[in-house]
Scaffold this motif. Structure first.
Motif, PDB file in Angstrom:
ATOM      1  N   GLU A  55       0.827  -1.216   0.000  1.00 50.52           N
ATOM      2  CA  GLU A  55       0.000   0.000   0.000  1.00 50.52           C
ATOM      3  C   GLU A  55       0.859   1.263   0.000  1.00 50.52           C
ATOM      4  O   GLU A  55       0.654   2.154  -0.827  1.00 50.52           O
ATOM      5  CB  GLU A  55      -0.937  -0.014   1.216  1.00 50.52           C
ATOM      6  CG  GLU A  55      -1.928   1.115   1.250  1.00 50.52           C
ATOM      7  CD  GLU A  55      -2.967   1.056   0.144  1.00 50.52           C
ATOM      8  OE1 GLU A  55      -3.369   2.139  -0.324  1.00 50.52           O
ATOM      9  OE2 GLU A  55      -3.376  -0.047  -0.273  1.00 50.52           O
ATOM     10  N   VAL A  56       1.819   1.357   0.919  1.00 49.18           N
ATOM     11  CA  VAL A  56       2.583   2.605   1.048  1.00 49.18           C
ATOM     12  C   VAL A  56       3.525   2.856  -0.125  1.00 49.18           C
ATOM     13  O   VAL A  56       3.951   3.996  -0.329  1.00 49.18           O
ATOM     14  CB  VAL A  56       3.350   2.702   2.395  1.00 49.18           C
ATOM     15  CG1 VAL A  56       2.402   2.684   3.564  1.00 49.18           C
ATOM     16  CG2 VAL A  56       4.416   1.648   2.516  1.00 49.18           C
ATOM     17  N   THR A  57       3.840   1.831  -0.894  1.00 47.23           N
ATOM     18  CA  THR A  57       4.677   2.038  -2.085  1.00 47.23           C
ATOM     19  C   THR A  57       3.826   2.283  -3.331  1.00 47.23           C
ATOM     20  O   THR A  57       4.350   2.355  -4.439  1.00 47.23           O
ATOM     21  CB  THR A  57       5.623   0.843  -2.320  1.00 47.23           C
ATOM     22  OG1 THR A  57       4.865  -0.355  -2.418  1.00 47.23           O
ATOM     23  CG2 THR A  57       6.659   0.729  -1.219  1.00 47.23           C
ATOM     24  N   GLY A  58       2.503   2.396  -3.145  1.00 48.58           N
ATOM     25  CA  GLY A  58       1.616   2.773  -4.238  1.00 48.58           C
ATOM     26  C   GLY A  58       0.992   1.627  -5.006  1.00 48.58           C
ATOM     27  O   GLY A  58       0.415   1.843  -6.068  1.00 48.58           O
ATOM     28  N   GLY A  59       1.060   0.418  -4.483  1.00 46.28           N
ATOM     29  CA  GLY A  59       0.559  -0.743  -5.213  1.00 46.28           C
ATOM     30  C   GLY A  59      -0.945  -0.943  -5.211  1.00 46.28           C
ATOM     31  O   GLY A  59      -1.479  -1.644  -6.056  1.00 46.28           O
ATOM     32  N   GLU A  60      -1.642  -0.352  -4.233  1.00 47.63           N
ATOM     33  CA  GLU A  60      -3.090  -0.514  -4.120  1.00 47.63           C
ATOM     34  C   GLU A  60      -3.491  -1.997  -4.196  1.00 47.63           C
ATOM     35  O   GLU A  60      -4.223  -2.417  -5.091  1.00 47.63           O
ATOM     36  CB  GLU A  60      -3.826   0.293  -5.192  1.00 47.63           C
ATOM     37  CG  GLU A  60      -3.560   1.772  -5.092  1.00 47.63           C
ATOM     38  CD  GLU A  60      -4.256   2.593  -6.164  1.00 47.63           C
ATOM     39  OE1 GLU A  60      -5.250   2.110  -6.762  1.00 47.63           O
ATOM     40  OE2 GLU A  60      -3.804   3.727  -6.408  1.00 47.63           O
ATOM     41  N   PRO A  61      -3.013  -2.813  -3.231  1.00 42.75           N
ATOM     42  CA  PRO A  61      -3.325  -4.247  -3.269  1.00 42.75           C
ATOM     43  C   PRO A  61      -4.820  -4.522  -3.157  1.00 42.75           C
ATOM     44  O   PRO A  61      -5.533  -3.827  -2.438  1.00 42.75           O
ATOM     45  CB  PRO A  61      -2.563  -4.807  -2.067  1.00 42.75           C
ATOM     46  CG  PRO A  61      -2.416  -3.645  -1.134  1.00 42.75           C
ATOM     47  CD  PRO A  61      -2.284  -2.438  -2.021  1.00 42.75           C
ATOM     48  N   PRO A  83       3.519   0.765  -9.477  1.00 42.51           N
ATOM     49  CA  PRO A  83       3.606   1.490  -8.206  1.00 42.51           C
ATOM     50  C   PRO A  83       4.756   2.506  -8.150  1.00 42.51           C
ATOM     51  O   PRO A  83       5.910   2.172  -8.405  1.00 42.51           O
ATOM     52  CB  PRO A  83       3.811   0.367  -7.187  1.00 42.51           C
ATOM     53  CG  PRO A  83       3.141  -0.812  -7.805  1.00 42.51           C
ATOM     54  CD  PRO A  83       3.429  -0.686  -9.275  1.00 42.51           C
ATOM     55  N   LYS A  84       4.409   3.747  -7.809  1.00 49.36           N
ATOM     56  CA  LYS A  84       5.377   4.846  -7.811  1.00 49.36           C
ATOM     57  C   LYS A  84       6.560   4.604  -6.888  1.00 49.36           C
ATOM     58  O   LYS A  84       7.677   4.968  -7.205  1.00 49.36           O
ATOM     59  CB  LYS A  84       4.695   6.162  -7.411  1.00 49.36           C
ATOM     60  CG  LYS A  84       3.871   6.758  -8.506  1.00 49.36           C
ATOM     61  CD  LYS A  84       3.347   8.122  -8.118  1.00 49.36           C
ATOM     62  CE  LYS A  84       2.517   8.683  -9.257  1.00 49.36           C
ATOM     63  NZ  LYS A  84       2.078  10.043  -8.982  1.00 49.36           N
ATOM     64  N   GLY A  85       6.310   3.995  -5.754  1.00 48.83           N
ATOM     65  CA  GLY A  85       7.384   3.769  -4.790  1.00 48.83           C
ATOM     66  C   GLY A  85       8.276   2.596  -5.126  1.00 48.83           C
ATOM     67  O   GLY A  85       9.151   2.234  -4.335  1.00 48.83           O
TER      68      GLY A  85
END
Length: 186
Positions: A55-61, A83-85
């Motif tokens: 989630e925090v790296t932008g993956g939207e699991p 993912p942006k992160g």
């Protein structure tokens, strides 16, 4: 979260985020029930840290399936773009160490291992693309077969012209628009 343990408040916030995404994207998990997913997560709290990292790296699991054989829910990164992160990374440690100049900060396989997730295979990537349109502007590294990697290559995928493409590149390459997507079984 800096450790693999976190507060009940942080856990509830993660559950709310996942539940909201689950309910907004029912086409990704037809026939599955959030109550059962949450119960499985509560019974496997060691997996929450990995979901949080996704989630925090932008993956939207989000849940994309259920394996009846292993009784596990399957989560994939479902962000519209890679993912942006997790962008601007080369494929693996060997590729990272082989670069003489302008080394990226990390590699795909090291980041995935640190997060406790698996890199999507080409087949999983193609399955994800059946659930929506992903990587229209970016691309994502996928697991590379040994016979390609031994020659210094790695593979990545994206979606252009309403078609999913698989390409190759040197494993030591990295780009601002290329990251990776992962999976997690809970």
């Amino acid at each position: 979260m800096t450790s693999k343990e976190y507060s009940p408040e942080q856990r509830e916030e993660l559950f709310e985020t996942l539940k909201d995404r689950f309910e907004k994207n029912m086409n990704r998990h037809m026939g599955l029930d959030w109550v059962k997913v949450q119960a499985q997560l509560e019974a496997n709290t060691d997996k929450l840290w990995s979901l949080h990292e996704m989630e925090v790296t932008g993956g939207e699991p989000d849940v994309v399936g259920y394996d009846k054989t292993t009784a596990e829910f399957i989560f994939y990164d479902c962000s519209a773009e890679s993912p942006k992160g997790r962008r601007s990374v080369c494929y693996d440690r060997e590729a990272l160490e082989s670069r003489k100049k302008h080394k990226p900060e990390n590699s795909v396989l090291d980041m995935a291992a640190d997060m406790g997730i698996e890199l999507l295979t080409e087949e999983q990537y193609r399955e994800l693309q059946k659930l929506g349109e992903f990587d229209l502007k970016t691309s994502s590294w996928v697991q590379t077969p040994d016979n390609i990697r031994k020659f210094g290559g790695a593979i990545f995928c994206d979606r252009r012209y309403d078609t999913v493409f698989m390409y190759h590149n040197g494993a030591d390459s990295y780009y601002a628009a290329r990251g990776f997507r992962g999976s997690l079984r809970v």
